[in-house]
Write a protein that holds these residues in place. Structure first.
Motif, PDB file in Angstrom:
ATOM      1  N   SER B   2      22.023 -37.987  91.343  1.00  0.00           N
ATOM      2  CA  SER B   2      21.796 -39.393  91.691  1.00  0.00           C
ATOM      3  C   SER B   2      20.482 -39.908  91.121  1.00  0.00           C
ATOM      4  CB  SER B   2      21.806 -39.571  93.209  1.00  0.00           C
ATOM      5  OG  SER B   2      20.921 -38.632  93.816  1.00  0.00           O
ATOM      6  N   GLY B   3      19.454 -39.119  91.152  1.00  0.00           N
ATOM      7  CA  GLY B   3      18.170 -39.598  90.624  1.00  0.00           C
ATOM      8  C   GLY B   3      17.061 -38.670  91.078  1.00  0.00           C
ATOM      9  N   ARG B  53       9.209 -42.942  85.815  1.00  0.00           N
ATOM     10  CA  ARG B  53       9.939 -44.136  86.256  1.00  0.00           C
ATOM     11  C   ARG B  53       9.844 -45.234  85.195  1.00  0.00           C
ATOM     12  NH1 ARG B  53       8.483 -46.061  91.987  1.00  0.00           N
ATOM     13  NH2 ARG B  53      10.480 -45.168  92.659  1.00  0.00           N
ATOM     14  N   LYS B  56      12.200 -45.382  82.356  1.00  0.00           N
ATOM     15  CA  LYS B  56      13.583 -45.705  82.716  1.00  0.00           C
ATOM     16  C   LYS B  56      14.401 -44.467  83.056  1.00  0.00           C
ATOM     17  CE  LYS B  56      13.406 -50.240  81.686  1.00  0.00           C
ATOM     18  NZ  LYS B  56      11.962 -50.362  82.003  1.00  0.00           N
ATOM     19  N   ILE B  57      13.743 -43.401  83.371  1.00  0.00           N
ATOM     20  CA  ILE B  57      14.465 -42.251  83.898  1.00  0.00           C
ATOM     21  C   ILE B  57      14.767 -42.581  85.355  1.00  0.00           C
ATOM     22  CG2 ILE B  57      14.091 -39.845  84.610  1.00  0.00           C
ATOM     23  CD1 ILE B  57      12.351 -39.784  81.906  1.00  0.00           C
ATOM     24  N   PRO B  58      15.981 -42.325  85.827  1.00  0.00           N
ATOM     25  CA  PRO B  58      16.292 -42.743  87.194  1.00  0.00           C
ATOM     26  C   PRO B  58      15.419 -42.022  88.229  1.00  0.00           C
ATOM     27  CG  PRO B  58      18.095 -41.441  86.264  1.00  0.00           C
ATOM     28  CD  PRO B  58      17.135 -41.711  85.147  1.00  0.00           C
ATOM     29  N   GLU B  60      14.406 -42.168  92.010  1.00  0.00           N
ATOM     30  CA  GLU B  60      14.783 -42.794  93.265  1.00  0.00           C
ATOM     31  C   GLU B  60      13.552 -43.024  94.139  1.00  0.00           C
ATOM     32  OE1 GLU B  60      17.719 -41.160  96.460  1.00  0.00           O
ATOM     33  OE2 GLU B  60      18.626 -41.041  94.460  1.00  0.00           O
TER      34      GLU B  60
END
Ligand SMILES: Cc1cc2nc3c(=O)[nH]c(=O)nc-3n(C[C@H](O)[C@H](O)[C@H](O)COP(=O)(O)OP(=O)(O)OC[C@H]3O[C@@H](n4cnc5c(N)ncnc54)[C@H](O)[C@@H]3O)c2cc1C
Lengths: 557, 254
Positions: B2-3, B53, B56-58, B60
């Protein structure tokens, strides 16, 4: 391991100096991208970009600096002064004993050894001295001066040679009397905070000494690693802490000085209050070596503040900087210790020369640096937070950062203190140090920029002598530094600047020299800031103390 | 996957520009009324998390955690001003300061609670210089670890870490979850900007105690003595070359 790790950490960013607990400002060539050298050497040597475009490199060949006597052909050597002879030199050698106390260019060629004493920090002034003397005691200074006075030999007192008006180097063949060997701290009273020291103590050494005792020298400036406290007093230097601690005219409690006839004026008082007659020491504060040589000073030093905070802002206009200053005074009041102004151009130049990342993203026409010093971190932080929120929320500042640790404090300061040094990167700088009404201070920078642009003297390529017009300074003291970095000194530029700048200042009732003094640079222009009757009185004083005129001739007035 | 749920431990230490002084009883370094700031390696960790972050790396969540006295909250606010989403302060008195193993045990619990899948720690803190916490944490969790990172890149759930080793660089790759420790050349931490300092004030800061994690961490080590290095002997100034040669002869160096 703690030490090596701390060291490694320091390598990561700019640099630090572990000796001084608060804000030691050295620009050490630590990381690859830190392009300029420690202030210690760079301020005492003429510097010129080397082929790698770094500021450090080898000192520029001294030949590149024009002789002051050529730049100012109107100044003639005073015919009444004697010429140095072999016998004179022998006399001094005998008097001073040690070999290293006499740099003798009379009996042999010692031009290379003498050159650093002959040319100034800005590479703008250069004399023809053949002899440098380095006395070690007040007694020696007295004997030197007496001999010089009797034999009509002119002299130049010299401290760290960081002065910015050409006062510290000879014009013709004056003997340089350098105070570097008089470098002892004489006493410090921990209760009253009064320091007594030789004139030749380097400012940073004095401040580090005081730091150990939780005190602070009430003066701080970019050249601290080279300039001497005697030189500071002789120029009545202002610097970065004036806003908080006031001028040397108030902090210096006593002076020991030698008059040209050899008289030792012992006024080394350590009293805060002393109303017993004319306050003669004041004549030496800002006297620029024209009536005597300062050999010792006693000075009141305040307690060092344990809590230091530094914030750096970007602002949209000069009006906003004034607003920010008013707010800072109102909200930070007693903890405000510096409020410095830097225009956008000055910050780009520091960024370009040092390769350091700008503290703020985005471009702002103006920047300010605020320092607070207090005794209680929590109290100060609370005040500062409230102030910062206020100026952000009311759009007085566009953006800003708050230093989170000591290293960031130093980095932010380097963007103010580095300006002077970085401006010299391309070859030279025309420097004006002016007191002006705060509201109009920056108008001058704009006016001068327009003027030079119109005269087609500013441009991006080598055909233009000037690179830019820059304004920065001690906003808290209404003191503007107007600087024009140039690729070469050029009469055409000079003509546009003078007397224009001085007339501009006079019409606003400002001062043509807020803190750097008169020296040779401002001598001709003193009339813009002092009336004829004042100048006449000053000349009478000079005549009284120095009837033969041997002390730092051709300068001051 | 998910991240990234990144956990960044930060420590409040004596500012590294300050020269530490040993206390009179020679039991520790003087800490009262000495300037403190965030352990410089931890600044690198926060910076790296924020940069992941920004790339643009996911990501969370970025959670900063500090165990220490109430003042440690200042450091957490700095971390949040630099870009962490929230802070966790675990109250530990100064005299009960945790040892590396204690910290690692605490972090293991926090990792579970926060469902973290990447922990970025400083390779050491400049006060104790133990350099053990990251490794112990990886051991306790049974996760992969890459220490002394000078470059970190993430692609899907694969993490590539470049580390500087004697005479060259080594590139490691592992799958999440993972422990990474940071080294000097990883990045250059940003300043805390005023808008972000203000935003940080509104970010959540959870206050916890060791007991909340079911931990009771006694000391295993005893500090016997702390001493300053011997003072450097003062040098002498010589007047000239002859003086120097004379001095060197006198010292037997010539
Ligand atoms: C990077 C940089 C930043 C600076 N920043 C500031 C600043 O913020 N504020 C400010 O006010 N100035 C500043 N200055 C200029 C300042 O005047 C000098 O740096 C300093 O005060 C001069 O000290 P010095 O020992 O180098 O004196 P020198 O340059 O050697 O001498 C200056 C003058 O004083 C006389 N003199 C020196 N020593 C004695 C003595 N013992 N007795 C009698 N006369 C003496 C000399 O004859 C000369 O006229 C700066 C200079 C530099 C290079």
């Amino acid at each position: 391991m703690a030490t090596s790790c701390r060291f490694a950490a320091s390598l990561r960013r700019a640099s630090l100096n572990a000796r001084a607990p608060t804000r030691p400002r050295r620009f050490q060539p630590a990381a690859v991208h830190v392009r300029w050298t420690g202030s210690t050497s760079a301020t005492s040597e003429p510097h010129q970009p080397d082929d790698k475009e770094t500021v450090k490199g080898a000192p520029a060949p001294a030949k590149a600096i024009t002789f002051t006597s050529d730049t100012y052909p109107d100044i003639q050597r005073e015919p009444g002064f004697s010429k140095l002879t072999q016998e004179h030199v022998e006399h001094f050698r005998e008097l001073l004993g040690t070999e290293s106390a006499v740099v003798d260019g009379v009996s042999k060629d010692a031009s290379e050894d003498i050159e650093p004493f002959n040319s100034d920090w800005m590479r703008k002034y250069r004399g023809h001295a053949k002899l440098v003397l380095k006395p070690q005691s007040t007694e020696e200074v007295s004997q030197i001066l007496k001999f010089c006075n009797d034999n009509k030999l002119a002299v130049v007192p010299q401290g760290g040679n960081t002065g910015l008006v050409g006062g510290s180097v000879p014009v013709f063949d004056e003997i340089v009397i350098n105070l570097q060997k008089m470098d002892k701290i004489r006493s410090f009273d921990e209760v009253s905070g009064i320091l007594v020291a030789d004139a030749g103590v380097i400012l940073e050494v004095a401040d580090n000494f005081l730091a150990e005792k939780n005190h602070i020298f009430p003066l701080d400036l970019g050249a601290k690693g080279s300039c001497q406290i005697g030189g500071n007093v002789a120029t009545n230097a202002g610097g970065l802490r004036l806003l908080r601690y006031g001028s040397l005219h108030g902090n210096v409690l006593g002076i020991e000085a030698v008059l040209p006839d050899g008289t030792i004026l012992d006024d080394l008082s350590t009293l805060r209050k002393n109303n017993t007659g004319y306050d003669l020491k004041q004549l030496f504060i800002g006297g620029e070596g024209t009536i005597g040589i300062i050999t010792g000073i006693s000075i009141l030093t305040p307690q060092r503040s344990p809590a230091i905070n530094v914030a750096y802002f970007g602002l949209a206009s000069y009006e906003k900087t004034q607003q920010a200053f008013r707010e800072a005074k109102g909200q930070l009041s007693e903890i405000l210790s510096a409020f410095e102004l830097m225009d956008g151009n000055s910050q780009h130049i520091v960024n370009k020369v040092t390769g350091k990342k700008m503290p703020l993203e985005g471009d702002h026409p103006f920047y300010c640096l605020i320092e607070t010093s207090g005794s209680n971190t929590d109290h100060d932080s609370e005040k500062l937070q409230a102030f910062l929120e206020h100026v952000m929320e009311n759009d007085i500042v566009e953006d800003g950062v708050l230093a989170q640790d000591q290293t960031q404090i130093q980095e932010l300061w380097s963007f103010r203190e580095g300006i002077s040094e970085c401006l010299g990167h391309w070859g030279g700088v025309y420097k004006y140090d002016l007191s002006l009404p705060i509201a109009q201070m920056y108008d001058l920078v704009n006016d001068v920029r327009d003027r030079l642009t119109k005269a087609k003297l500013i441009g991006d390529d080598d055909s233009y002598p000037a690179l830019d017009v820059i304004g920065y300074g001690h906003m808290g003291d209404a003191n503007l530094h107007l600087n024009i970095p140039v690729r070469r000194y050029d009469k055409k530029v000079e003509k546009e600047l003078e007397p224009y700048v001085y007339e501009w200042v006079q019409s606003r009732k400002g001062s043509i020299s807020a803190e750097h003094g008169l020296g040779i640079a401002k001598k001709a222009y003193i009339g813009y800031s002092k009336s004829d009757s004042m100048i006449k009185l000053m000349k009478q004083i000079k005549g009284l103390y120095d009837p033969n005129g041997i002390m730092n001739p051709y300068k001051y007035m | 996957m998910s991240g990234l749920r990144i956990l960044v431990p930060v420590k409040r230490v004596i500012d590294y520009a300050v020269k530490p002084r040993v206390n009179r009883t020679q039991t520790a370094v003087e800490t009262s009324s000495v300037k403190h700031s965030m352990n410089p390696f931890d600044e690198l960790s926060i910076e790296e998390a924020v940069r992941l972050r920004e790339r643009k790396i996911p990501v969370e969540s970025i959670t900063a955690i500090s165990a220490g006295p109430p003042k440690a909250q200042d450091i957490l606010r700095t971390a949040m001003a630099m870009g962490a989403d929230k802070g966790i302060h675990v109250a530990v008195d100064e005299q009960d300061a945790l040892e590396p193993l204690g910290v690692a045990k605490l972090l293991a619990k926090v990792v579970q609670g926060e469902k973290s899948n990447l922990v970025i720690l400083g390779k050491q803190s400049i006060d104790d210089d133990a350099g053990q916490t990251g490794q112990m944490l990886a051991g306790l969790l049974g996760w992969a670890q890459a220490t002394q990172a000078s470059k970190v890149s993430v692609e899907g759930d694969s993490v590539t870490v470049v580390r500087e080793v004697d005479g060259g660089v080594e590139t490691l790759r592992a799958a999440l979850p993972m422990v990474v420790t940071t080294d000097l050349r990883l990045n250059e931490p940003r300043y805390a900007s005023l808008p972000n300092i203000m935003k940080a004030k509104k970010k959540p800061l959870e206050k916890k105690k060791l007991a909340d994690y079911g931990l009771e961490l006694g000391a295993r080590l005893k500090t016997v003595r702390v001493t300053e290095p011997p003072p450097r002997k003062g040098g002498v100034k010589v007047d000239d070359v002859d003086g120097m040669i004379g001095k060197l002869k006198e010292l037997g160096a010539l």
